[in-house]
Design a protein around this motif. Sequence first.
Motif, short mmCIF file in Angstrom:
data_model
loop_
_atom_site.label_atom_id
_atom_site.label_comp_id
_atom_site.label_asym_id
_atom_site.label_seq_id
_atom_site.Cartn_x
_atom_site.Cartn_y
_atom_site.Cartn_z
N ALA A 118 0.84 -1.16 -0.09
CA ALA A 118 -0.11 -0.02 0.07
C ALA A 118 0.73 1.08 -0.04
O ALA A 118 0.52 2.11 -0.57
N ALA A 119 1.93 1.13 0.67
CA ALA A 119 2.79 2.41 0.81
C ALA A 119 3.42 2.74 -0.52
O ALA A 119 3.77 3.83 -1.00
N ALA A 120 3.55 1.51 -1.22
CA ALA A 120 4.34 1.60 -2.72
C ALA A 120 3.23 2.48 -3.50
O ALA A 120 3.92 3.51 -4.37
N VAL A 121 2.22 1.94 -3.39
CA VAL A 121 1.13 2.47 -4.36
C VAL A 121 1.03 4.18 -4.09
O VAL A 121 1.24 4.91 -4.91
N ALA A 122 0.87 4.40 -2.55
CA ALA A 122 0.79 5.83 -2.21
C ALA A 122 2.06 6.66 -2.60
O ALA A 122 1.88 7.82 -3.13
N TRP A 123 3.07 6.11 -2.43
CA TRP A 123 4.53 6.84 -2.91
C TRP A 123 4.37 7.05 -4.24
O TRP A 123 4.63 8.22 -4.85
N ARG A 124 3.98 6.13 -5.16
CA ARG A 124 3.89 6.35 -6.41
C ARG A 124 3.04 7.45 -6.89
O ARG A 124 3.06 8.14 -7.82
N LEU A 125 1.96 7.55 -6.07
CA LEU A 125 0.83 8.58 -6.36
C LEU A 125 1.35 10.03 -5.62
O LEU A 125 0.74 10.93 -5.88
N GLY A 126 2.40 10.12 -5.13
CA GLY A 126 3.31 11.41 -4.56
C GLY A 126 2.92 11.58 -3.15
O GLY A 126 3.45 12.59 -2.89
N ALA A 127 2.45 10.62 -2.63
CA ALA A 127 2.39 10.98 -1.13
C ALA A 127 3.86 10.89 -0.35
O ALA A 127 4.73 10.11 -0.81
N SER A 128 3.86 11.84 0.78
CA SER A 128 5.22 11.80 1.19
C SER A 128 5.20 10.73 2.38
O SER A 128 4.28 10.05 2.87
N PRO A 129 6.78 10.08 2.87
CA PRO A 129 6.72 9.10 3.59
C PRO A 129 6.09 9.45 4.94
O PRO A 129 5.42 8.53 5.60
N ASP A 130 5.99 10.81 5.56
CA ASP A 130 5.45 10.99 6.88
C ASP A 130 3.99 10.61 6.58
O ASP A 130 3.02 10.20 7.60
N HIS A 131 3.52 11.25 5.68
CA HIS A 131 1.89 11.16 5.27
C HIS A 131 1.60 9.38 5.24
O HIS A 131 0.47 9.05 5.99
N ILE A 132 2.30 8.85 4.54
CA ILE A 132 1.97 7.43 4.25
C ILE A 132 1.94 6.78 5.70
O ILE A 132 1.17 5.84 6.16
N ALA A 133 3.30 6.99 6.46
CA ALA A 133 3.21 6.30 7.67
C ALA A 133 2.20 6.77 8.55
O ALA A 133 1.54 5.83 9.49
N GLU A 134 1.78 8.04 8.50
CA GLU A 134 0.56 8.45 9.58
C GLU A 134 -0.57 7.66 8.97
O GLU A 134 -1.44 7.37 10.05
N GLN A 135 -0.91 7.79 8.00
CA GLN A 135 -2.13 6.99 7.38
C GLN A 135 -2.06 5.48 7.67
O GLN A 135 -3.04 4.82 8.10
N LEU A 136 -0.92 4.78 7.28
CA LEU A 136 -1.13 3.36 7.79
C LEU A 136 -1.09 3.17 9.11
O LEU A 136 -1.71 2.16 9.74
#
Length: 468
Positions: free
Chosen positions: A289-307
């Motif tokens: 899921a993080a890989a998909v979100a990163w590909r869509l332009g999300a930042s590491p902090d945003h991805i981690a917070e949402q996960l």
Amino acid sequence: MIPMSLAEIATAAEGRLSETADPEAVVTGGIEHDSRKVGPGGLFLALPGEKVDGHDFAPKAEAQGAVATIATRPIDSPAVYVDEGLRALAGIARETARRSEATVVGVTGSNGKTSTKDLIGHLCASLGPTVATEGNFNNELGHPYTVCRLAPDTRYLVLELAARGIGHITELCEIAPPHIGAVLNVGISHLDGFGSIETTAEAKSELPRFLAPEGTAVLNADDPRVAAMAERTRAQVLTFGVQNPADIAAADVEAGDGRHRFTLRTPDGDAPVRLRLWGGHHVHNALAAAAVAWRLGASPDHIAEQLSEAGRKSERRMDVFTLPDGTTVIDDSYNANPASMGAAIRALGQLPTAGRRIAVLGLMADLEELSDECHRRAGEQAAEAGVDELIAIGDGTEPIVEGAAGNDHEHSIDGANGVVATHVPDQTAAIELLRTRLRSGDSVLVKGSRHRTWDVADHLRAKEDNDQ
């Protein structure tokens, strides 16, 4: 739904309008195959069933505001007449996807599709309006039904792609071509349809092979069969993993109380993740899921917070709750195959408990000639995980008892591994046995293919006090 006139609907469905249908009438309310869900501006898809025929409910759908009914036989309501309902739905979904500007994400794999789809949907929803497959509604009905839920402002469409044979995933991809395709793993499941794990891998590879050169294939670096798909896709490749080098990785993984913590590593930096989901298998799901979100332009902090915020969305999947007497239940009864069974058993072993660990296990279906071997291995995994007591339900599960006990007996055994293993004929017998065995502070896992342990889980849920 993206608005379309009935004339456009008929063209997409390869059908014809009835005399009472207005070609200029606009469908705005979506397509439903359950007449109770039809609303103003919608379409009703009349499907014949084993017990009831949807065509009989067309007047009700019209009364609730349906613009027309998609039908295969004459009815007394405005209709789009087609040769076959599901093919018509696929055609409408195909036209809907063509008109949409949403980024389409497809997810497949032998295990974890629904949980990962839920995580991707959660992350995408934090970035913009999102439509995602509900539950595991991922077949020839559920897939186009989900696509038809696209609205004009939808930015992301997240689709779970299931298959029971070669060509199925390609057919789903042709309805709504994915821009990003994630393959989670290849394991032993549905051998009645695939025949072998090699054929399973070939079927799952249809997703990355379908992607366009400007698309992205998200592949599990820790699964050799998935990693090898990098050579078979025209798309850019983005890998995720724990053991092997990967673009999106987890470091410093800690089991905690069964809800894992790790450091998310991306090309743009690191961020800490603390999952709310139970079980170590969710680390790989989260990375996908993080890989998909990163590909869509999300930042590491945003991805981690949402996960770290994401909770369980689909029923009977690692649902952990507590009974009034302090007994902890892991309801993972939706389905089972060797990989998911092993993951659930390990989660039970990692769960802190004041009492005993009890596994109630049902048949893993569709394993063909590997059935005995896989069930015996599940029993061995229970012993390795420190399970104190095991109840195996129904025909075909006797090898679970053998594996847990470390010998060849079939019924009730206090095994050399310290596991009290019992085989019972059905769920009623398992429930009666649990009534006498469960004590305050115990932890119990319920796991099996489809309905084979649902009665047990529901019996325990009836006593539920609060969700964790």
